[in-house]
Scaffold this motif. Structure first.
Motif, PDB file in Angstrom:
ATOM      1  N   ILE B 159     -85.054  59.137 -16.781  1.00  0.00           N
ATOM      2  CA  ILE B 159     -85.350  57.690 -16.785  1.00  0.00           C
ATOM      3  C   ILE B 159     -84.265  56.929 -16.019  1.00  0.00           C
ATOM      4  O   ILE B 159     -84.549  56.026 -15.235  1.00  0.00           O
ATOM      5  CB  ILE B 159     -85.472  57.150 -18.228  1.00  0.00           C
ATOM      6  CG1 ILE B 159     -86.614  57.849 -18.961  1.00  0.00           C
ATOM      7  CG2 ILE B 159     -85.707  55.635 -18.223  1.00  0.00           C
ATOM      8  CD1 ILE B 159     -86.702  57.508 -20.446  1.00  0.00           C
ATOM      9  N   ASN B 160     -83.046  57.317 -16.220  1.00  0.00           N
ATOM     10  CA  ASN B 160     -81.935  56.636 -15.534  1.00  0.00           C
ATOM     11  C   ASN B 160     -82.056  56.787 -14.014  1.00  0.00           C
ATOM     12  O   ASN B 160     -81.846  55.817 -13.272  1.00  0.00           O
ATOM     13  CB  ASN B 160     -80.592  57.201 -16.016  1.00  0.00           C
ATOM     14  CG  ASN B 160     -79.422  56.510 -15.349  1.00  0.00           C
ATOM     15  OD1 ASN B 160     -79.345  55.284 -15.362  1.00  0.00           O
ATOM     16  ND2 ASN B 160     -78.547  57.267 -14.728  1.00  0.00           N
ATOM     17  N   ASN B 183     -76.123  44.728 -12.543  1.00  0.00           N
ATOM     18  CA  ASN B 183     -75.816  44.807 -13.985  1.00  0.00           C
ATOM     19  C   ASN B 183     -76.839  45.672 -14.728  1.00  0.00           C
ATOM     20  O   ASN B 183     -76.481  46.438 -15.624  1.00  0.00           O
ATOM     21  CB  ASN B 183     -75.788  43.404 -14.597  1.00  0.00           C
ATOM     22  CG  ASN B 183     -74.455  42.718 -14.363  1.00  0.00           C
ATOM     23  OD1 ASN B 183     -73.419  43.375 -14.354  1.00  0.00           O
ATOM     24  ND2 ASN B 183     -74.470  41.416 -14.124  1.00  0.00           N
ATOM     25  N   THR B 184     -78.116  45.557 -14.335  1.00  0.00           N
ATOM     26  CA  THR B 184     -79.145  46.375 -14.992  1.00  0.00           C
ATOM     27  C   THR B 184     -78.904  47.855 -14.715  1.00  0.00           C
ATOM     28  O   THR B 184     -79.059  48.708 -15.592  1.00  0.00           O
ATOM     29  CB  THR B 184     -80.557  45.961 -14.492  1.00  0.00           C
ATOM     30  OG1 THR B 184     -80.691  44.545 -14.618  1.00  0.00           O
ATOM     31  CG2 THR B 184     -81.649  46.640 -15.293  1.00  0.00           C
ATOM     32  N   MET B 185     -78.499  48.133 -13.486  1.00  0.00           N
ATOM     33  CA  MET B 185     -78.189  49.525 -13.113  1.00  0.00           C
ATOM     34  C   MET B 185     -77.030  50.061 -13.976  1.00  0.00           C
ATOM     35  O   MET B 185     -77.075  51.186 -14.474  1.00  0.00           O
ATOM     36  CB  MET B 185     -77.786  49.551 -11.634  1.00  0.00           C
ATOM     37  CG  MET B 185     -78.131  50.839 -10.905  1.00  0.00           C
ATOM     38  SD  MET B 185     -77.622  50.727  -9.186  1.00  0.00           S
ATOM     39  CE  MET B 185     -79.066  50.037  -8.408  1.00  0.00           C
ATOM     40  N   LEU B 186     -76.009  49.216 -14.156  1.00  0.00           N
ATOM     41  CA  LEU B 186     -74.853  49.630 -14.966  1.00  0.00           C
ATOM     42  C   LEU B 186     -75.244  49.827 -16.427  1.00  0.00           C
ATOM     43  O   LEU B 186     -74.760  50.738 -17.102  1.00  0.00           O
ATOM     44  CB  LEU B 186     -73.720  48.602 -14.867  1.00  0.00           C
ATOM     45  CG  LEU B 186     -73.004  48.522 -13.510  1.00  0.00           C
ATOM     46  CD1 LEU B 186     -71.968  47.407 -13.525  1.00  0.00           C
ATOM     47  CD2 LEU B 186     -72.332  49.844 -13.162  1.00  0.00           C
ATOM     48  N   ILE B 187     -76.125  48.948 -16.916  1.00  0.00           N
ATOM     49  CA  ILE B 187     -76.578  49.084 -18.306  1.00  0.00           C
ATOM     50  C   ILE B 187     -77.335  50.400 -18.478  1.00  0.00           C
ATOM     51  O   ILE B 187     -77.106  51.152 -19.433  1.00  0.00           O
ATOM     52  CB  ILE B 187     -77.466  47.876 -18.697  1.00  0.00           C
ATOM     53  CG1 ILE B 187     -76.587  46.634 -18.872  1.00  0.00           C
ATOM     54  CG2 ILE B 187     -78.261  48.164 -19.984  1.00  0.00           C
ATOM     55  CD1 ILE B 187     -77.358  45.327 -18.997  1.00  0.00           C
ATOM     56  N   LYS B 189     -77.005  53.045 -16.724  1.00  0.00           N
ATOM     57  CA  LYS B 189     -76.018  54.138 -16.630  1.00  0.00           C
ATOM     58  C   LYS B 189     -75.268  54.311 -17.965  1.00  0.00           C
ATOM     59  O   LYS B 189     -75.019  55.433 -18.408  1.00  0.00           O
ATOM     60  CB  LYS B 189     -75.022  53.825 -15.490  1.00  0.00           C
ATOM     61  CG  LYS B 189     -73.998  54.905 -15.239  1.00  0.00           C
ATOM     62  CD  LYS B 189     -74.640  56.175 -14.716  1.00  0.00           C
ATOM     63  CE  LYS B 189     -73.668  57.336 -14.680  1.00  0.00           C
ATOM     64  NZ  LYS B 189     -74.359  58.617 -14.490  1.00  0.00           N
ATOM     65  N   SER B 190     -74.919  53.167 -18.588  1.00  0.00           N
ATOM     66  CA  SER B 190     -74.206  53.246 -19.874  1.00  0.00           C
ATOM     67  C   SER B 190     -75.080  53.891 -20.945  1.00  0.00           C
ATOM     68  O   SER B 190     -74.597  54.698 -21.750  1.00  0.00           O
ATOM     69  CB  SER B 190     -73.795  51.844 -20.341  1.00  0.00           C
ATOM     70  OG  SER B 190     -72.664  51.414 -19.634  1.00  0.00           O
ATOM     71  N   ILE B 191     -76.372  53.538 -20.935  1.00  0.00           N
ATOM     72  CA  ILE B 191     -77.280  54.149 -21.928  1.00  0.00           C
ATOM     73  C   ILE B 191     -77.368  55.656 -21.674  1.00  0.00           C
ATOM     74  O   ILE B 191     -77.326  56.464 -22.601  1.00  0.00           O
ATOM     75  CB  ILE B 191     -78.684  53.492 -21.878  1.00  0.00           C
ATOM     76  CG1 ILE B 191     -78.582  52.002 -22.248  1.00  0.00           C
ATOM     77  CG2 ILE B 191     -79.653  54.204 -22.814  1.00  0.00           C
ATOM     78  CD1 ILE B 191     -79.880  51.214 -22.083  1.00  0.00           C
ATOM     79  N   GLU B 192     -77.426  55.998 -20.415  1.00  0.00           N
ATOM     80  CA  GLU B 192     -77.487  57.426 -20.058  1.00  0.00           C
ATOM     81  C   GLU B 192     -76.220  58.152 -20.524  1.00  0.00           C
ATOM     82  O   GLU B 192     -76.282  59.273 -21.026  1.00  0.00           O
ATOM     83  CB  GLU B 192     -77.660  57.540 -18.538  1.00  0.00           C
ATOM     84  CG  GLU B 192     -77.916  58.946 -18.033  1.00  0.00           C
ATOM     85  CD  GLU B 192     -76.655  59.658 -17.570  1.00  0.00           C
ATOM     86  OE1 GLU B 192     -76.631  60.890 -17.632  1.00  0.00           O
ATOM     87  OE2 GLU B 192     -75.683  58.980 -17.177  1.00  0.00           O
ATOM     88  N   ARG B 193     -75.066  57.479 -20.385  1.00  0.00           N
ATOM     89  CA  ARG B 193     -73.792  58.084 -20.815  1.00  0.00           C
ATOM     90  C   ARG B 193     -73.764  58.257 -22.343  1.00  0.00           C
ATOM     91  O   ARG B 193     -73.217  59.227 -22.851  1.00  0.00           O
ATOM     92  CB  ARG B 193     -72.600  57.208 -20.373  1.00  0.00           C
ATOM     93  CG  ARG B 193     -72.327  57.215 -18.876  1.00  0.00           C
ATOM     94  CD  ARG B 193     -71.884  58.583 -18.367  1.00  0.00           C
ATOM     95  NE  ARG B 193     -70.649  59.009 -18.985  1.00  0.00           N
ATOM     96  CZ  ARG B 193     -70.375  60.271 -19.347  1.00  0.00           C
ATOM     97  NH1 ARG B 193     -71.270  61.222 -19.152  1.00  0.00           N
ATOM     98  NH2 ARG B 193     -69.230  60.572 -19.906  1.00  0.00           N
ATOM     99  N   ILE B 194     -74.365  57.300 -23.053  1.00  0.00           N
ATOM    100  CA  ILE B 194     -74.427  57.437 -24.522  1.00  0.00           C
ATOM    101  C   ILE B 194     -75.204  58.710 -24.873  1.00  0.00           C
ATOM    102  O   ILE B 194     -74.804  59.480 -25.747  1.00  0.00           O
ATOM    103  CB  ILE B 194     -75.073  56.177 -25.155  1.00  0.00           C
ATOM    104  CG1 ILE B 194     -74.116  54.987 -25.031  1.00  0.00           C
ATOM    105  CG2 ILE B 194     -75.427  56.426 -26.629  1.00  0.00           C
ATOM    106  CD1 ILE B 194     -74.678  53.661 -25.527  1.00  0.00           C
ATOM    107  N   GLY B 195     -76.294  58.936 -24.138  1.00  0.00           N
ATOM    108  CA  GLY B 195     -77.069  60.170 -24.345  1.00  0.00           C
ATOM    109  C   GLY B 195     -76.217  61.403 -24.090  1.00  0.00           C
ATOM    110  O   GLY B 195     -76.274  62.379 -24.839  1.00  0.00           O
TER     111      GLY B 195
END
Lengths: 269, 213
Positions: B159-160, B183-187, B189-195
């Motif tokens: 998804i990312n 900013n949406t791209m960074l968000i 990416k951050s969600i992906e990093r949480i995964g």
């Protein structure tokens, strides 16, 4: 002269300023011409476990035996200078009754040394010497001390059997129970687990942890992991000198002195 | 034989679970805040990171103390190593959630609402569930659930990547400002990093349970 060693004074006995029960000041000790301890200064705190560690011959057992004047039994042993106070009493004062001192400061040795008597008589012995003959009182104290030493459940059905029939670990706990019977305030332990297997060692360590709620305990050990597990404060001795003394957490996690660091991490000794 | 210091390990486990729940809480709050255009939630998430940082340091200290003083071996030692690593992952989840909250705050303040949520809702739900599962597999010592997390994380990565491609597309320029797309791209990416951190925790639980690296 009867000297009062009571340590239950409530004044200045708060967690932030723990009361020093034993105070050694500027202590020099020698065996004949050979000096064994050099200028030792230490406060040992009430109802804590203090461990002495260091390589063989560093003076830790010598220092421990100063606290109940066991060194008096060695002709050439002598305190050259300095003082040791217990509950603010100079224990080397000529008026101090050594028998009273040793009732106040019990001792457990490296090798368990039960008397060749029954389990019951081992505990009752000290009280009988004190003139206690009341059977009920003796029974109660024997039970209390055996429970206190976590041995009661294992021996309650064979109190009249010989103590020499117990296992090494049980004999050591019996010796601790025997030390408790004369109601000491301080218990000295000189390598109490060195002759025991790991399970018996674990039981004695559990016992030490339990006893510190009531007693001040000083333990000499060659086993650094044991010192780390059981003690609140640790003192590292080397060549008769106190190198470092502090909370056990500090000594084993972040000692100040490089010699302590080297010793606790197994780099020398 | 139960030793008096074994209760310190139980306390450590409880602290790690608490840290996991707090990190999961911040991540959920930050993502919900963004998707619901709720600045209050976003600001709340923004301010919760310090507690997580302190708890992570507390756990690290407890682990080092236990290793130094208690001579741990075998599963006790593995638990301590896992607690050290997993607590770092949970702390990083907190950091990523903090970062999501920060970016969300910018987006919601400048744009008023999220103009195009893409698949952030699906991604966020999936990721928060993975974090929750990573805590559950530790608590319940469920190795099957831990292996499942490793698979599920790939869906989040996909998804990312899709978000990255979409937001890089020229067509999006008319729909969103450059700052919003960035900013949406960074968000995302951050969600992906949480995964990724949830996946790391699952790996650590597998190591805890079977001793395999």
């Amino acid at each position: 002269m009867n000297v009062n060693f009571q340590t239950d004074s409530k004044k200045s006995d708060t967690p932030s300023t723990p009361k020093a029960v034993i105070q050694a000041r500027d202590l020099d000790f020698s065996y004949g011409d050979s000096q064994a301890l050099f200028n030792i200064n230490m406060d040992i705190h009430k109802k804590e476990v203090t461990a002495f560690i260091g390589p063989s011959g560093c003076g830790k057992s010598t220092f421990l035996r100063c606290f109940n004047r066991m060194n008096d039994l060695i002709e050439i042993a002598k305190i050259k200078s300095g003082t040791i106070k217990i509950s603010d009493v100079d224990i080397y004062d000529k008026n101090v009754d050594v028998i009273e001192l040793r009732k106040h400061v019990g001792m457990v040795f490296q090798k368990s040394n039960p008397f060749p008597k029954s389990i019951y008589e081992n505990i009752a012995y000290g009280m009988r010497i004190q003139g206690i003959k009341n059977k009920k009182e003796l029974d109660e104290t024997v039970e209390t001390c055996l429970k206190g030493a976590a041995l009661w459940d294992e021996v309650k059905d064979r109190l009249n059997q010989s103590a020499l029939g117990l296992s090494g670990g049980q004999q050591q706990r019996l010796c601790i129970a025997r030390a408790l019977a004369v109601k000491p305030k301080i218990i000295l332990m000189d390598e109490p687990c060195s002759a025991l297997d790991p399970v018996a060692t674990a039981k004695v360590e559990e016992l030490i942890h339990k006893l510190k709620k009531q007693y001040t305990i000083v333990v000499v050990t060659h086993n650094m992991q044991q010192a780390a597990r059981v003690s609140d404060r640790t003192a590292f001795f080397y060549l008769g000198r106190l190198v470092e003394y502090g909370p056990t957490e500090q000594i084993f996690m972040n000692p100040e002195n490089p010699k302590t660091e080297a010793y606790v991490s197994g780099r020398f000794g | 034989m139960k030793r008096y210091f074994h209760k310190e390990l139980s306390e450590l486990k409880n602290k790690l679970i608490l840290l996991g729940e707090k990190s999961h809480g911040i991540a959920t709050l930050a993502i919900d805040g963004l998707l619901e255009n709720d600045l209050e939630k976003v600001n709340q998430a923004y301010g919760m990171d310090d507690y997580v940082d302190d708890l992570e340091m507390d756990i690290a200290h407890s682990c080092i103390r236990y290793m130094s003083l208690r001579s741990p071996v075998s599963s006790d030692l593995r638990l301590l190593l896992v607690a050290l690593k997993a607590s770092k992952d949970f702390e990083r989840i907190g950091d990523e959630a903090h970062s999501i909250a920060q970016k969300s705050c910018k987006l919601l303040t400048t744009e008023g609402s999220l103009k195009n949520s893409l698949d952030l809702r699906e991604m966020g739900t999936l990721t928060c569930q993975l974090v929750k599962d990573s805590i559950t597999c530790f608590v319940e010592e469920d190795i099957d659930k831990a292996f499942l997390i490793l698979k599920k994380d790939r869906e989040i990565d996909t998804i990312n990547q899709k978000h990255f491609d979409t937001l890089s597309d020229e067509a999006m320029r008319t729909e969103m400002s450059d700052a919003s797309r960035f900013n949406t791209m960074l968000i995302s990416k951050s969600i992906e990093r949480i995964g990724d951190h949830a996946k790391n925790i699952a790996r650590e639980v597998i190591f805890l349970l079977n001793g395999d690296q």
